[in-house]
Design an enzyme around this catalytic site. Structure first.
Site, PDB file in Angstrom:
ATOM      1  N   HIS A  50      40.904  32.757  37.620  1.00 56.62           N
ATOM      2  CA  HIS A  50      40.957  34.000  38.395  1.00 56.62           C
ATOM      3  C   HIS A  50      39.857  34.020  39.446  1.00 56.62           C
ATOM      4  O   HIS A  50      38.666  34.076  39.133  1.00 56.62           O
ATOM      5  CB  HIS A  50      40.817  35.226  37.486  1.00 56.62           C
ATOM      6  CG  HIS A  50      41.187  36.502  38.195  1.00 56.62           C
ATOM      7  ND1 HIS A  50      42.373  37.160  37.965  1.00 56.62           N
ATOM      8  CD2 HIS A  50      40.534  37.219  39.147  1.00 56.62           C
ATOM      9  CE1 HIS A  50      42.437  38.239  38.734  1.00 56.62           C
ATOM     10  NE2 HIS A  50      41.326  38.292  39.460  1.00 56.62           N
ATOM     11  N   HIS A  52      39.278  34.907  44.078  1.00 54.64           N
ATOM     12  CA  HIS A  52      39.819  35.392  45.355  1.00 54.64           C
ATOM     13  C   HIS A  52      39.156  34.570  46.454  1.00 54.64           C
ATOM     14  O   HIS A  52      38.248  35.035  47.151  1.00 54.64           O
ATOM     15  CB  HIS A  52      39.531  36.882  45.535  1.00 54.64           C
ATOM     16  CG  HIS A  52      40.212  37.763  44.540  1.00 54.64           C
ATOM     17  ND1 HIS A  52      41.505  38.202  44.704  1.00 54.64           N
ATOM     18  CD2 HIS A  52      39.789  38.263  43.356  1.00 54.64           C
ATOM     19  CE1 HIS A  52      41.848  38.955  43.665  1.00 54.64           C
ATOM     20  NE2 HIS A  52      40.823  38.995  42.824  1.00 54.64           N
ATOM     21  N   HIS A 197      46.945  41.669  38.198  1.00 52.97           N
ATOM     22  CA  HIS A 197      45.815  42.566  37.987  1.00 52.97           C
ATOM     23  C   HIS A 197      46.372  43.767  37.228  1.00 52.97           C
ATOM     24  O   HIS A 197      47.166  44.543  37.787  1.00 52.97           O
ATOM     25  CB  HIS A 197      45.236  43.031  39.315  1.00 52.97           C
ATOM     26  CG  HIS A 197      44.446  41.998  40.042  1.00 52.97           C
ATOM     27  ND1 HIS A 197      44.963  40.759  40.401  1.00 52.97           N
ATOM     28  CD2 HIS A 197      43.164  42.015  40.490  1.00 52.97           C
ATOM     29  CE1 HIS A 197      44.033  40.068  41.040  1.00 52.97           C
ATOM     30  NE2 HIS A 197      42.925  40.805  41.100  1.00 52.97           N
ATOM     31  N   GLU A 200      42.928  47.402  35.649  1.00 56.30           N
ATOM     32  CA  GLU A 200      41.549  47.147  36.093  1.00 56.30           C
ATOM     33  C   GLU A 200      40.910  48.475  36.487  1.00 56.30           C
ATOM     34  O   GLU A 200      40.740  48.789  37.657  1.00 56.30           O
ATOM     35  CB  GLU A 200      41.496  46.161  37.251  1.00 56.30           C
ATOM     36  CG  GLU A 200      40.078  45.742  37.601  1.00 56.30           C
ATOM     37  CD  GLU A 200      39.975  44.882  38.836  1.00 56.30           C
ATOM     38  OE1 GLU A 200      38.858  44.421  39.128  1.00 56.30           O
ATOM     39  OE2 GLU A 200      40.988  44.684  39.530  1.00 56.30           O
ATOM     40  N   ASP A 296      36.309  35.635  39.373  1.00 56.30           N
ATOM     41  CA  ASP A 296      36.701  36.730  40.260  1.00 56.30           C
ATOM     42  C   ASP A 296      36.037  36.529  41.621  1.00 56.30           C
ATOM     43  O   ASP A 296      36.031  35.424  42.153  1.00 56.30           O
ATOM     44  CB  ASP A 296      36.368  38.080  39.630  1.00 56.30           C
ATOM     45  CG  ASP A 296      37.318  39.195  40.070  1.00 56.30           C
ATOM     46  OD1 ASP A 296      38.305  38.898  40.769  1.00 56.30           O
ATOM     47  OD2 ASP A 296      37.090  40.360  39.710  1.00 56.30           O
TER      48      ASP A 296
END
Length: 408
Positions: A50, A52, A197, A200, A296
């Site tokens: 995970h 970005h 997601h 969250e 993340d």
């Protein structure tokens, strides 16, 4: 390349590992470089399921996130950052961030990318130039129906490796449920995995995980489904969570927690005491759910720090979810085998004839590796490799062994 005096995880004694043309061979047929592991532990390459990456390292691309909330971070990304991300910019930063991860032992990454302004497509194209295995998720942030991007989502799902979702970001509960059903429909149509997601938030009423689990069971897709974040579980009533775990075990879904960034983001709306706001990692693992850990965000509007070090992520998971010393060894699984299972990686692991994919830790045990969180001494993925020559001395005397292996 010959790696000698290596302590391979799960085996007794010291071994030699030979890499020929990017594969693990039974013996080196050609002269090449020699790396002395000096008894250090060898584990499979780290898996980061995970991230970005498309907007990582963009911290200075717009106005600062003054509240530190996820909500403001998303707005800053949509308004200030993503419109500025050209193909050349994405390529440059992707090379930078994947190099940082590779130096830290990461060989497999999954990245969740918005497709507005073509960001997902730019990342998909730029991944051809990086040294890692990269899966791209079509991420419909901040909501398919909230932003009325269903047609764009359908188009993006054709190119992406994985179908994303963000049901708690939709305008209403029913739209959130519909977004879950849409993600499963697109995944089945295109034979893709799902990674969403989900929940969250700190809100104990955010319960879309049960919708994802229900659809996973109904469609028989559990092992190809990953629930990321699930931070609301920290606020769930324990009776409800016990019931939910039973459903999750039956469905065989995967969970990915991102403890560092979740600790930074969650609890922002609390006064004191503040919730930790991290998925119930330890409970789910004990129940038999496959739980992996991710980084993340790194150096962006959502999280301003980060280094791509999975050992640090494991260390933070130990701290935040009250693990005890005898459970430290399970944390290594969460950044290797568990992540590989969540990403459905084939032929993952250390074995003759397989693609070379391993890390020589700067430690002789799992305990020492997670305690110190030092970058690996050697990282090998196919024909690519990294050597991190860490040496420490006091008054001219080498103390490296004392620093690396405190409990020996």
């Amino acid at each position: 390349m010959l790696i000698k005096n290596a302590r391979v995880i799960g085996k007794d004694g010291l071994f030699e590992l030979c890499v020929e043309e990017g594969l693990l061979a039974s013996g080196c047929k050609k002269d090449g470089s020699i790396f002395d592991a000096e008894g250090r532990l060898v584990v499979p390459g780290f898996v980061n399921p995970h991230s970005h990456l498309g907007y990582s390292v963009t911290l200075r691309y717009g106005k600062p996130n003054q509240s530190g909330t996820l909500h403001e971070g998303i707005i800053r990304n949509l308004e200030d950052v993503i419109p500025k991300l050209t193909c050349d910019d994405v390529r440059r930063r992707l090379k930078k961030i994947t190099t940082l991860m590779f130096v830290n032992g990461v060989t497999h990454v999954r990245t969740h990318e918005p497709f507005m302004n073509g960001l997902m497509y730019k990342v998909h194209k730029a991944r051809e130039e990086i040294p890692l295995d990269l899966q791209v998720v079509a991420f419909p942030t901040p909501g398919v129906y909230r932003y009325e991007i269903e047609e764009e989502f359908r188009k993006a799902s054709l190119m992406a490796d994985v179908i994303g979702m963000i049901p708690h970001g939709e305008r209403t509960f029913m739209e959130g449920v519909e977004s879950v059903k849409l993600a499963f429909s697109l995944a089945k149509e295109n034979n893709k995995m799902i990674d969403g997601h989900v929940d969250e938030t700190d809100d104990p009423n955010s319960r879309f995980t049960e919708e994802v689990v229900k659809e996973a069971i109904r469609n028989g897709m559990g092992e190809k489904v990953t629930i990321s974040h699930m931070t609301a579980s920290h606020s769930y009533d324990s009776w409800y969570f016990d019931k939910l775990m039973s459903m999750m075990v039956s469905s065989k879904v995967n969970v990915v927690s991102n403890p560092i960034v979740s600790m930074h983001l969650q609890g922002r709306y609390d006064s004191y005491p503040k919730r930790r706001g991290v998925a119930r990692i330890r409970q789910m693992m004990k129940a038999g759910i496959n739980v992996a850990l991710g980084t993340d965000n790194i150096a962006d509007m959502i999280y301003p720090l980060g280094e791509g070090n999975m050992l640090r992520v494991a260390q933070e998971a130990f701290l935040v979810d009250h693990f005890v010393s005898e459970e430290i060894y399970s944390l290594m699984n969460m950044i290797t085998w568990n992540g590989a299972k969540a990403m459905s990686l084939n032929n993952y692991g250390i074995g003759e004839g397989r693609k070379a994919d391993f890390v020589v830790l700067n430690a002789r045990s799992i305990y020492e590796a997670i305690r110190s969180a030092l970058p690996p001494a050697l990282v090998v993925y196919g024909k690519h490799y990294v050597v991190n020559d860490l040496k420490f001395s006091i008054d001219g005397n080498d103390v490296t062994g004392l620093v690396e292996n405190l409990t020996d």
